[in-house]
Design a protein around this motif. Structure first.
Motif, PDB file in Angstrom:
ATOM      1  N   GLU A   1      20.705  67.018  69.028  1.00 36.42           N
ATOM      2  CA  GLU A   1      21.270  66.137  70.604  1.00 36.42           C
ATOM      3  C   GLU A   1      22.974  65.819  70.219  1.00 36.42           C
ATOM      4  OE1 GLU A   1      20.179  62.940  74.212  1.00 36.42           O
ATOM      5  OE2 GLU A   1      19.275  62.378  72.153  1.00 36.42           O
ATOM      6  N   ILE A   2      22.950  65.462  69.253  1.00 34.37           N
ATOM      7  CA  ILE A   2      24.285  64.427  69.070  1.00 34.37           C
ATOM      8  C   ILE A   2      25.403  65.240  68.691  1.00 34.37           C
ATOM      9  CG2 ILE A   2      25.918  63.703  67.098  1.00 34.37           C
ATOM     10  CD1 ILE A   2      23.992  61.636  66.941  1.00 34.37           C
ATOM     11  N   LYS A   3      24.870  66.784  68.184  1.00 35.54           N
ATOM     12  CA  LYS A   3      25.713  68.049  67.773  1.00 35.54           C
ATOM     13  C   LYS A   3      26.659  68.990  68.847  1.00 35.54           C
ATOM     14  CE  LYS A   3      25.702  72.122  64.921  1.00 35.54           C
ATOM     15  NZ  LYS A   3      25.168  72.747  63.901  1.00 35.54           N
ATOM     16  N   HIS A   4      24.965  68.724  69.577  1.00 34.44           N
ATOM     17  CA  HIS A   4      24.563  69.763  70.661  1.00 34.44           C
ATOM     18  C   HIS A   4      25.976  69.170  72.306  1.00 34.44           C
ATOM     19  CE1 HIS A   4      21.468  72.304  69.921  1.00 34.44           C
ATOM     20  NE2 HIS A   4      22.873  72.478  69.064  1.00 34.44           N
ATOM     21  N   GLY A   5      25.867  68.046  72.175  1.00 33.32           N
ATOM     22  CA  GLY A   5      26.313  66.452  72.887  1.00 33.32           C
ATOM     23  C   GLY A   5      27.917  66.607  72.501  1.00 33.32           C
ATOM     24  N   ARG A   6      28.632  66.964  71.517  1.00 31.98           N
ATOM     25  CA  ARG A   6      29.577  66.976  70.620  1.00 31.98           C
ATOM     26  C   ARG A   6      30.380  69.000  71.277  1.00 31.98           C
ATOM     27  NH1 ARG A   6      29.468  64.375  64.689  1.00 31.98           N
ATOM     28  NH2 ARG A   6      29.244  62.235  65.866  1.00 31.98           N
ATOM     29  N   ILE A   7      29.838  69.453  70.857  1.00 32.47           N
ATOM     30  CA  ILE A   7      29.793  70.676  71.408  1.00 32.47           C
ATOM     31  C   ILE A   7      30.316  70.974  72.535  1.00 32.47           C
ATOM     32  CG2 ILE A   7      29.077  73.543  71.443  1.00 32.47           C
ATOM     33  CD1 ILE A   7      27.749  72.476  68.323  1.00 32.47           C
TER      34      ILE A   7
ATOM     35  N   LEU B   1      33.667  68.921  73.985  1.00 33.75           N
ATOM     36  CA  LEU B   1      35.062  70.236  73.447  1.00 33.75           C
ATOM     37  C   LEU B   1      34.459  71.681  74.793  1.00 33.75           C
ATOM     38  CD1 LEU B   1      34.672  70.438  69.779  1.00 33.75           C
ATOM     39  CD2 LEU B   1      36.368  69.220  71.136  1.00 33.75           C
ATOM     40  N   GLY B   2      33.479  71.553  75.095  1.00 32.52           N
ATOM     41  CA  GLY B   2      33.504  73.370  76.331  1.00 32.52           C
ATOM     42  C   GLY B   2      34.069  72.513  77.358  1.00 32.52           C
ATOM     43  N   VAL B   3      33.422  71.389  78.021  1.00 30.02           N
ATOM     44  CA  VAL B   3      33.902  70.758  79.314  1.00 30.02           C
ATOM     45  C   VAL B   3      35.906  70.516  79.292  1.00 30.02           C
ATOM     46  CG1 VAL B   3      34.037  69.385  80.618  1.00 30.02           C
ATOM     47  CG2 VAL B   3      32.165  70.096  79.945  1.00 30.02           C
ATOM     48  N   VAL B   4      36.317  70.096  77.344  1.00 25.93           N
ATOM     49  CA  VAL B   4      38.037  69.974  77.770  1.00 25.93           C
ATOM     50  C   VAL B   4      37.729  71.286  77.955  1.00 25.93           C
ATOM     51  CG1 VAL B   4      39.655  69.299  76.783  1.00 25.93           C
ATOM     52  CG2 VAL B   4      37.307  67.685  76.965  1.00 25.93           C
ATOM     53  N   GLY B   5      37.555  72.370  77.403  1.00 27.41           N
ATOM     54  CA  GLY B   5      37.992  73.941  77.203  1.00 27.41           C
ATOM     55  C   GLY B   5      38.107  74.599  78.492  1.00 27.41           C
ATOM     56  N   TYR B   6      37.187  74.566  79.487  1.00 31.76           N
ATOM     57  CA  TYR B   6      37.159  74.980  80.574  1.00 31.76           C
ATOM     58  C   TYR B   6      37.737  74.470  81.715  1.00 31.76           C
ATOM     59  CZ  TYR B   6      33.029  77.755  82.214  1.00 31.76           C
ATOM     60  OH  TYR B   6      32.706  78.910  83.257  1.00 31.76           O
ATOM     61  N   LEU B   7      38.217  72.978  81.444  1.00 29.83           N
ATOM     62  CA  LEU B   7      39.137  72.376  82.231  1.00 29.83           C
ATOM     63  C   LEU B   7      40.504  72.606  82.375  1.00 29.83           C
ATOM     64  CD1 LEU B   7      37.243  69.139  82.871  1.00 29.83           C
ATOM     65  CD2 LEU B   7      37.024  70.848  84.373  1.00 29.83           C
TER      66      LEU B   7
ATOM     67  N   LEU C   1      26.840  59.190  72.819  1.00 30.01           N
ATOM     68  CA  LEU C   1      24.928  59.940  72.885  1.00 30.01           C
ATOM     69  C   LEU C   1      25.152  59.945  74.075  1.00 30.01           C
ATOM     70  CD1 LEU C   1      23.138  61.736  71.644  1.00 30.01           C
ATOM     71  CD2 LEU C   1      21.743  58.794  71.908  1.00 30.01           C
ATOM     72  N   ASN C   2      25.504  59.164  75.056  1.00 29.68           N
ATOM     73  CA  ASN C   2      25.087  59.881  76.809  1.00 29.68           C
ATOM     74  C   ASN C   2      26.499  60.278  77.026  1.00 29.68           C
ATOM     75  OD1 ASN C   2      22.440  58.105  77.118  1.00 29.68           O
ATOM     76  ND2 ASN C   2      24.451  55.919  77.260  1.00 29.68           N
ATOM     77  N   ASN C   3      27.852  60.691  77.036  1.00 27.93           N
ATOM     78  CA  ASN C   3      28.795  60.950  76.893  1.00 27.93           C
ATOM     79  C   ASN C   3      28.267  62.403  77.255  1.00 27.93           C
ATOM     80  OD1 ASN C   3      30.369  58.988  78.119  1.00 27.93           O
ATOM     81  ND2 ASN C   3      32.020  59.671  76.731  1.00 27.93           N
ATOM     82  N   GLY C   4      27.657  63.132  75.438  1.00 28.56           N
ATOM     83  CA  GLY C   4      27.149  64.276  75.013  1.00 28.56           C
ATOM     84  C   GLY C   4      26.347  64.499  76.174  1.00 28.56           C
ATOM     85  N   ARG C   5      25.250  63.727  76.782  1.00 34.40           N
ATOM     86  CA  ARG C   5      24.536  64.280  77.536  1.00 34.40           C
ATOM     87  C   ARG C   5      25.004  64.428  79.278  1.00 34.40           C
ATOM     88  NH1 ARG C   5      20.421  59.530  76.803  1.00 34.40           N
ATOM     89  NH2 ARG C   5      19.432  59.988  74.623  1.00 34.40           N
ATOM     90  N   ALA C   6      25.887  63.968  79.037  1.00 31.25           N
ATOM     91  CA  ALA C   6      26.631  64.497  80.716  1.00 31.25           C
ATOM     92  C   ALA C   6      27.512  65.244  80.507  1.00 31.25           C
ATOM     93  CB  ALA C   6      27.198  62.956  80.708  1.00 31.25           C
ATOM     94  N   ALA C   7      28.173  65.909  79.289  1.00 30.86           N
ATOM     95  CA  ALA C   7      29.086  66.772  79.006  1.00 30.86           C
ATOM     96  C   ALA C   7      28.083  68.423  78.691  1.00 30.86           C
ATOM     97  CB  ALA C   7      29.849  66.403  77.892  1.00 30.86           C
ATOM     98  N   GLN C   8      26.528  68.514  78.687  1.00 25.05           N
ATOM     99  CA  GLN C   8      26.091  68.883  78.602  1.00 25.05           C
ATOM    100  C   GLN C   8      25.334  69.858  80.031  1.00 25.05           C
ATOM    101  OE1 GLN C   8      22.453  68.938  75.673  1.00 25.05           O
ATOM    102  NE2 GLN C   8      23.949  67.460  75.228  1.00 25.05           N
TER     103      GLN C   8
END
Length: 196
Positions: free
Chosen positions: A71-77, A80-86, A169-176
């Motif tokens: 969950e932590i790994k996918h949240g970090r990715i 990065l994906g949201v920042v890249g998209y934006l 963790l919660n930022n990663g959940r929101a980013a997913q």
């Protein structure tokens, strides 16, 4: 007609009857001992508390630790994906990639140079190789400092560390969820309508 009206009145009055009280088992509290074991874990925040509708916590601490690391790994990715998209939708491009479209179109249009895709996969492989606990000094899943990078982490209190890990963790959940939403709207063709 009088019977229909009487039945309607009785049905309406039943809505105000007191609810039955008692211990009911639902999927949210099916394993009370797991709730007690994980109630102080990171990521357990109000209003949900320990929320485990699929019963993952009953699988044991090893499986929970493995899934938490994922969950932590996918949240970090995803962050990065949201920042890249934006960033790409804002018009920022690397030199030589000015003509590559945003979002899914970059992958499906054929405008993405082969070298960029190769660099992406090489970077992914390198990150998988080096972003792990090579020194055996990890304090928690996702701790990749390997005894070299500290930035004052070891000087902080346990409560501060727990708060920061919960925030990540919660930022990663929101980013997913955010990345999924961006990808969904991009596939619908209206992502530009939801971005500022």
């Amino acid at each position: 007609m009088k019977t229909v009206i009487l039945a309607t009145l009785i049905a309406g009055a039943a809505a105000f009857a007191p609810a039955q009280s008692g211990a009911r088992i639902t999927s949210l509290n099916a394993v009370p001992e797991a709730d007690a074991q994980y109630k102080d874990d990171i990521g357990v925040v109000a209003p949900l508390g320990v929320w485990d509708p699929s019963g993952v916590l009953a699988r044991g601490p090893e499986e929970v630790a493995r899934l938490r690391a994922l969950e932590i790994k996918h949240g970090r990715i995803a962050m990065l994906g949201v920042v890249g998209y934006l960033t790409t939708y804002a018009g920022v491009r690397l030199p030589g990639l000015e003509d590559v479209p945003c979002g899914w179109a970059a992958v499906t249009s054929g405008d993405l140079p082969f070298e960029v895709a190769g660099q992406f996969f090489a970077t992914t492989i390198m990150m998988e190789m080096f972003n792990r606990d090579n020194a055996g000094t990890a304090e928690f899943p996702g701790d990749f400092r390997n005894g070299y990078i500290d930035f004052g982490w070891d000087k902080q209190s346990d409560e501060w560390k727990k708060k920061k890990r919960t925030i990540e963790l919660n930022n990663g959940r929101a980013a997913q969820m955010g990345l999924l939403g961006l990808m969904f709207h991009d596939a619908l063709g209206n992502v530009a309508d939801i971005l500022p």
